[in-house]
Design a protein around this motif. Structure first.
Motif, PDB file in Angstrom:
ATOM      1  N   GLY A 241      18.648   8.078  17.513  1.00  0.00           N
ATOM      2  CA  GLY A 241      18.686   9.419  17.084  1.00  0.00           C
ATOM      3  C   GLY A 241      20.013  10.149  17.535  1.00  0.00           C
ATOM      4  O   GLY A 241      20.566  11.109  16.854  1.00  0.00           O
ATOM      5  N   VAL A 242      20.275   9.883  18.855  1.00  0.00           N
ATOM      6  CA  VAL A 242      21.464  10.699  19.281  1.00  0.00           C
ATOM      7  C   VAL A 242      22.753  10.327  18.550  1.00  0.00           C
ATOM      8  O   VAL A 242      23.473  11.004  18.247  1.00  0.00           O
ATOM      9  N   GLU A 243      22.958   8.890  18.291  1.00  0.00           N
ATOM     10  CA  GLU A 243      24.093   8.568  17.805  1.00  0.00           C
ATOM     11  C   GLU A 243      24.138   8.964  16.132  1.00  0.00           C
ATOM     12  O   GLU A 243      25.079   9.118  15.438  1.00  0.00           O
ATOM     13  N   ALA A 244      22.837   9.009  15.500  1.00  0.00           N
ATOM     14  CA  ALA A 244      22.817   9.669  14.002  1.00  0.00           C
ATOM     15  C   ALA A 244      23.198  10.823  14.176  1.00  0.00           C
ATOM     16  O   ALA A 244      23.930  11.503  13.126  1.00  0.00           O
ATOM     17  N   LEU A 245      22.725  11.805  15.122  1.00  0.00           N
ATOM     18  CA  LEU A 245      23.191  13.285  15.227  1.00  0.00           C
ATOM     19  C   LEU A 245      24.711  13.477  15.375  1.00  0.00           C
ATOM     20  O   LEU A 245      25.193  14.557  14.617  1.00  0.00           O
ATOM     21  N   LYS A 246      25.434  12.666  15.796  1.00  0.00           N
ATOM     22  CA  LYS A 246      26.879  12.812  15.999  1.00  0.00           C
ATOM     23  C   LYS A 246      27.553  12.539  14.715  1.00  0.00           C
ATOM     24  O   LYS A 246      28.862  12.982  14.518  1.00  0.00           O
ATOM     25  N   LEU A 247      26.899  12.137  13.647  1.00  0.00           N
ATOM     26  CA  LEU A 247      27.503  11.866  12.442  1.00  0.00           C
ATOM     27  C   LEU A 247      27.275  13.129  11.631  1.00  0.00           C
ATOM     28  O   LEU A 247      28.067  13.192  10.486  1.00  0.00           O
TER      29      LEU A 247
END
Length: 681
Positions: A241-247
């Motif tokens: 979720g964290v890595e997806a948000l950064k996109l």
């Protein structure tokens, strides 16, 4: 190991001996009997700037001058500023009155005395150093450090391991309280940690799995649709979720809705370099809407009780107050009506005992709901999410809403999330339908399937577990072929064992997790450890409160009378519930009575039983943790033991949704281990 009922003179002689060793004068201050305990103050140091630092001692010695034989934890020690305020958190030391209590108390007083001597008054921030404990799992869990409000004021206290001082990043993720000016004592420490991280060599880049890459590609493709991520146990859901948000481009507004405040704080830290992303809980989202609509409202967790006091005589109807409060909460969570049919359905679905007075209960619930919705100047936690939906309050809306642990969301939380998304906005829901256990809070086993249907959402899997060893993954595949759990190549083989209860009793060590479908079988092994001086708790402080309510409801004269009334009550009420096809309620009541009976073993009075209930049920994760499977969700341990595997699925589960919950309970129980799963027979 036996317990000892010492006298006040015995206790004071022991205190005097310890203080003679420490100060040479053996002095201590009598404080008299406070809240049924004899209190003492032992002076550590005193100066003009910081006043006194003392060790406060509370014993179970009361007006009779003899230690109360109830319970095991009858001596407590903690550091205080002399004005009644503890100096920090988790520095209290419990000393049982088992044989050898004098030596244990002597050791703990001397440790606190040394700790107190090391505390200093800071000239810069005018505060006294406080003592804290590392809560995060790892090599430093349990280590103590002292800290004042100044940036960089962080000092490890010596401990038995005598290890080198580690990197200060261990303080990340700890629980702490605001001090003084409202900033947390660790804010400045976090800032320093970030500076240290910036100076460190670049770490190995995050390498996504094929499932994570598919999720990231979906985010970047901007299809204008909603997405449900089916994230299985230990599959790195939060990291994904964290890595997806950064996109997501910074031009878009984003909110990540965490399931609880602890998760929200951790996510906020991990996303601090993404200013366009807001991390919130459902309660925070709703509270913002309520304040926008009604101004500075007053928070009152006893709001329902206060309304009840205007409807019912507390003295006469006190036993049914908890039932009314629970139904009020469920009406709000499920957004149901308050007709007799609505409330009967809720009571049956959630296993609520109506105590033979459904008319009064249902009338009171309806009135409380009506009055609660009109009292917008005073709210409780349920109102935070209920009022914005019930009153259709305007809310801030976002381009993207990420919802965590979606399988545990109630209907009112789902509606709140919908209200928080712009007309053309998108929802990304992360969760595991097979871990849906919180039906008793208003969550539905169908939350994820319903969302997929209602939003016509795309669905992507997250199936690789980074927690479970290979042997557990293989077992899950065999028992639950519908759950596509996978293990990475590098996963440990792990071990599954079957042993007897006697062998397990000799193996349990702090850090182990012991699980059971119900609470009653947990009592005897937990107390077996406590009697041997090994820290053990049963998770669920609110469970303990519910047991105490049932004990008092029996209105028994003594322990014999209580046992007789409980057996009769169980026989009559369970039969009624089963005949009415209310298996969930029958199951809940049976476990409550069986747990009380197990806890009563060796007690001589109802008061002693109530004290034991309060002592054993806790929400901590220290020592050997005994827990129902429900309470273990989200937790993990190297070694997990399962008691009474024959209780899964529970024999009283008959309805489709009950059977689905039972299947989910098994899956959750088996997937808590990092290495070894042991079935205790």
């Amino acid at each position: 190991m036996t317990t000892e009922a010492f006298t006040r003179q015995d206790f004071e002689n022991s205190l005097k001996s310890t203080m003679l060793d420490l100060t040479g004068n053996g002095d201590f201050e009598h404080r008299g009997v406070i809240a049924g305990e004899y209190r003492y103050h032992l002076l550590v140091t005193s100066n003009v700037k910081c006043g006194k630092i003392i060790i406060e001692v509370a014993s179970s010695i009361g007006y009779s001058d003899v230690a109360d034989p109830a319970g095991q934890n009858s001596i407590r020690l903690w550091l205080s500023d002399g004005g009644g305020m503890p100096l920090g958190s988790k520095i209290s030391r419990w000393v049982t009155r088992m044989s050898g209590w004098e030596k244990r108390m002597d050791d703990q007083i001397k440790r606190l005395f040394s700790m107190g001597k090391s505390l200093k008054f800071c000239d810069s921030c005018n505060s006294l150093q406080h003592v804290f404990i590392v809560k995060k799992d790892g090599a430093n869990k349990g280590r103590l450090f002292k800290h004042c409000k100044c940036a960089g004021d962080f000092h490890w206290l010596a401990d038995e391991r005598d290890q080198e001082e580690p990197a200060k990043t261990v303080i990340e993720g700890m629980n702490h309280k605001p001090l003084g000016n409202g900033k947390t004592v660790l804010q400045n420490a976090y800032k320093k940690v970030q500076e240290q991280k910036a100076a460190e060599p670049t770490k190995k880049a995050f390498t996504p799995s094929k499932y994570q890459r598919a999720i990231f590609d979906w985010i970047q493709a901007d299809k204008g649709k909603h997405l449900v991520v089916e994230a299985l146990a230990g599959s790195g859901k939060t990291t994904t979720g964290v890595e997806a948000l950064k996109l997501i481009p910074m031009t878009q507004s984003v909110v990540f809705v965490a399931f609880n405040k602890h998760i929200a704080v951790e996510l906020q830290r991990r996303l601090e370099d993404q200013p366009h992303i807001k991390v919130s809980t459902y309660h925070s989202l709703g509270y913002a809407a309520v304040r926008q609509a009604f101004g500075n409202v007053q928070m009152d967790e006893d709001k329902v009780n206060h309304i009840l006091d205007t409807i019912l005589d507390r003295y006469m109807y006190r036993p049914i107050f908890p039932v009314i409060r629970q139904l009020v909460s469920l009406v709000k969570a499920n957004l149901t009506g308050t007709t007799d049919e609505d409330l009967t359905g809720l009571a049956e679905h959630y296993g609520i005992e109506l105590n033979g007075d459904s008319d009064t209960v249902f009338t009171a619930v309806a009135l409380v709901i009506e009055k609660s919705a009109k009292m917008t100047n005073v709210i409780d936690y349920d109102d935070m999410v209920y009022l914005p939906v019930k009153l259709d309050l305007p809310m801030k809306q976002y381009d993207f809403l990420f919802a965590d642990e979606f399988q545990d969301t109630s209907k009112v939380q789902i509606e709140l999330a919908m209200k928080s998304v712009k007309k053309n906005g998108r929802i990304v829901a992360l969760g595991d339908r097979f871990q849906s256990l919180y039906g008793f809070r208003g969550a539905s086993v169908d939350s994820i399937p319903n969302l997929i249907r209602d939003l016509q959402a795309d669905v992507l899997p997250l199936s690789i577990t980074y927690r479970c060893p290979k042997c557990i993954v293989e077992m899950v595949k065999q028992k639950f072929p519908m759950i596509p759990l996978e293990a990475p190549e590098w996963a440990k083989d792990g071990e599954m064992r079957h042993i007897t209860a006697n062998i397990a009793d000799t193996e349990y060590t702090p850090g182990d997790m012991v699980l059971c479908r119900t609470n009653a079988p947990l009592v005897e092994p937990a107390f077996s450890l406590i009697r041997r001086g090994i820290k053990a708790i049963i998770r669920g402080r609110d469970i303990g409160k519910g047991l105490t309510v049932l004990v008092r409801k029996m209105k028994a004269n003594d322990m014999g009378d209580l046992m007789s009334k409980l057996v009769e009550y169980k026989s009559v009420e369970v039969s009624k519930l089963l005949n009415a096809e209310k298996g969930s309620q029958a199951q809940s009541l049976t476990d409550k009575v069986d747990t009380i009976v197990a806890l009563a073993d060796g007690t001589s009075s109802i008061t002693e039983l109530e004290i034991r209930i309060e002592d054993i049920f806790s929400d901590e994760n220290e020592g050997v943790v005994f827990s129902s499977v429900h309470r273990a969700k989200g937790l993990e341990a190297q070694r997990v033991y399962i008691l009474r595997a024959d209780l899964m699925p529970h024999s009283m589960a008959k309805k489709d949704w009950e059977l689905q919950q039972e299947s989910n309970i098994q899956y959750v129980a088996y997937t808590r281990t990092l290495e070894t799963l042991t079935f205790v027979e």
